[in-house]
Design a protein around this motif. Structure first.
Motif, PDB file in Angstrom:
ATOM      1  N   MET A   1      43.539  32.306  49.174  1.00 59.42           N
ATOM      2  CA  MET A   1      43.668  32.087  47.685  1.00 59.42           C
ATOM      3  C   MET A   1      43.243  31.946  45.790  1.00 59.42           C
ATOM      4  O   MET A   1      41.944  31.277  46.629  1.00 59.42           O
ATOM      5  CB  MET A   1      44.050  30.172  47.715  1.00 59.42           C
ATOM      6  N   ARG A   2      43.660  32.067  45.487  1.00 58.66           N
ATOM      7  CA  ARG A   2      43.242  32.409  44.388  1.00 58.66           C
ATOM      8  C   ARG A   2      43.098  31.998  43.310  1.00 58.66           C
ATOM      9  O   ARG A   2      44.262  30.462  43.915  1.00 58.66           O
ATOM     10  CB  ARG A   2      43.820  33.627  43.515  1.00 58.66           C
ATOM     11  N   LYS A   3      42.442  30.500  42.315  1.00 63.04           N
ATOM     12  CA  LYS A   3      41.928  29.528  41.938  1.00 63.04           C
ATOM     13  C   LYS A   3      43.025  29.767  41.010  1.00 63.04           C
ATOM     14  O   LYS A   3      43.157  30.761  40.376  1.00 63.04           O
ATOM     15  CB  LYS A   3      40.561  29.600  41.341  1.00 63.04           C
ATOM     16  N   LEU A   4      43.541  28.765  40.632  1.00 62.73           N
ATOM     17  CA  LEU A   4      45.093  28.093  39.325  1.00 62.73           C
ATOM     18  C   LEU A   4      43.940  27.658  38.248  1.00 62.73           C
ATOM     19  O   LEU A   4      43.415  26.681  38.539  1.00 62.73           O
ATOM     20  CB  LEU A   4      45.888  27.076  39.799  1.00 62.73           C
ATOM     21  N   LYS A   5      44.141  27.576  36.778  1.00 64.27           N
ATOM     22  CA  LYS A   5      44.214  26.717  36.323  1.00 64.27           C
ATOM     23  C   LYS A   5      44.575  25.732  35.505  1.00 64.27           C
ATOM     24  O   LYS A   5      45.750  26.025  35.697  1.00 64.27           O
ATOM     25  CB  LYS A   5      42.948  27.655  35.020  1.00 64.27           C
ATOM     26  N   SER A   6      44.515  25.002  35.006  1.00 66.40           N
ATOM     27  CA  SER A   6      45.030  23.662  34.578  1.00 66.40           C
ATOM     28  C   SER A   6      44.817  24.085  33.541  1.00 66.40           C
ATOM     29  O   SER A   6      44.144  24.700  33.118  1.00 66.40           O
ATOM     30  CB  SER A   6      44.889  22.185  35.482  1.00 66.40           C
ATOM     31  N   ASP A   7      45.284  23.377  32.646  1.00 64.74           N
ATOM     32  CA  ASP A   7      45.261  23.789  30.471  1.00 64.74           C
ATOM     33  C   ASP A   7      43.617  22.546  30.207  1.00 64.74           C
ATOM     34  O   ASP A   7      43.410  23.478  29.635  1.00 64.74           O
ATOM     35  CB  ASP A   7      46.333  22.757  30.023  1.00 64.74           C
ATOM     36  N   ALA A  62      47.501  46.450  51.470  1.00 67.89           N
ATOM     37  CA  ALA A  62      46.786  46.390  50.609  1.00 67.89           C
ATOM     38  C   ALA A  62      46.556  45.020  49.680  1.00 67.89           C
ATOM     39  O   ALA A  62      46.014  44.002  49.098  1.00 67.89           O
ATOM     40  CB  ALA A  62      45.491  47.135  49.972  1.00 67.89           C
ATOM     41  N   SER A  63      47.490  45.251  49.044  1.00 68.61           N
ATOM     42  CA  SER A  63      47.447  44.228  47.263  1.00 68.61           C
ATOM     43  C   SER A  63      47.438  42.935  47.761  1.00 68.61           C
ATOM     44  O   SER A  63      47.378  41.548  46.860  1.00 68.61           O
ATOM     45  CB  SER A  63      49.045  44.659  46.791  1.00 68.61           C
ATOM     46  N   PHE A  64      47.848  42.877  48.638  1.00 61.06           N
ATOM     47  CA  PHE A  64      48.581  41.408  49.707  1.00 61.06           C
ATOM     48  C   PHE A  64      47.403  40.693  49.971  1.00 61.06           C
ATOM     49  O   PHE A  64      47.218  39.426  49.887  1.00 61.06           O
ATOM     50  CB  PHE A  64      49.325  40.929  50.590  1.00 61.06           C
ATOM     51  N   ILE A  65      46.997  41.150  51.028  1.00 64.41           N
ATOM     52  CA  ILE A  65      45.593  41.150  51.686  1.00 64.41           C
ATOM     53  C   ILE A  65      44.068  41.127  50.565  1.00 64.41           C
ATOM     54  O   ILE A  65      43.834  40.802  50.843  1.00 64.41           O
ATOM     55  CB  ILE A  65      45.420  42.554  52.509  1.00 64.41           C
ATOM     56  N   ASN A  66      44.011  41.623  49.521  1.00 64.97           N
ATOM     57  CA  ASN A  66      43.061  40.364  48.959  1.00 64.97           C
ATOM     58  C   ASN A  66      43.409  39.535  48.276  1.00 64.97           C
ATOM     59  O   ASN A  66      42.014  39.230  46.985  1.00 64.97           O
ATOM     60  CB  ASN A  66      42.879  41.923  47.112  1.00 64.97           C
ATOM     61  N   GLY A  67      44.857  38.986  48.118  1.00 64.03           N
ATOM     62  CA  GLY A  67      45.363  37.919  48.013  1.00 64.03           C
ATOM     63  C   GLY A  67      44.278  37.028  48.909  1.00 64.03           C
ATOM     64  O   GLY A  67      44.647  35.357  48.962  1.00 64.03           O
TER      65      GLY A  67
END
Length: 93
Positions: A1-7, A62-67
């Protein structure tokens, strides 16, 4: 899972994962195995880090697999391939 950034520019993947775990949500996606293209709803797009409009229109698998986390990509790819080859459903948590 890609990391999300907060404010405050801190990663918030733990809070995001906890929220997902608490929701018991289901996303929808479909794969056209003949051309290797997948279409998905906005929830699946968000989870895999792809643009929701692009996901709805269709993207290479592959676009989804990369996630997917790098440690899990090969296993998931193999499971999808096996399901396609056997004509069986792919189910994963």
């Amino acid at each position: 899972m890609r990391k999300l950034k907060s404010d405050s520019d801190q990663t918030c993947t733990v809070a995001f994962q906890q929220a997902l775990d608490d929701l018991s949500v289901v996303g929808n996606w479909e794969l056209d195995a003949a051309i290797g293209q997948a279409r998905a709803d906005a929830l699946v797009a968000m989870l895999f880090g792809v643009d929701p409009q692009d996901a709805q229109a269709g993207l290479p698998l592959a676009s989804f697999i990369n996630g997917i986390h790098p440690d899990d990509r090969q296993r998931v790819s193999d499971q999808i391939y096996q399901a396609v080859q056997q004509g069986s459903p792919y189910v994963s948590e």
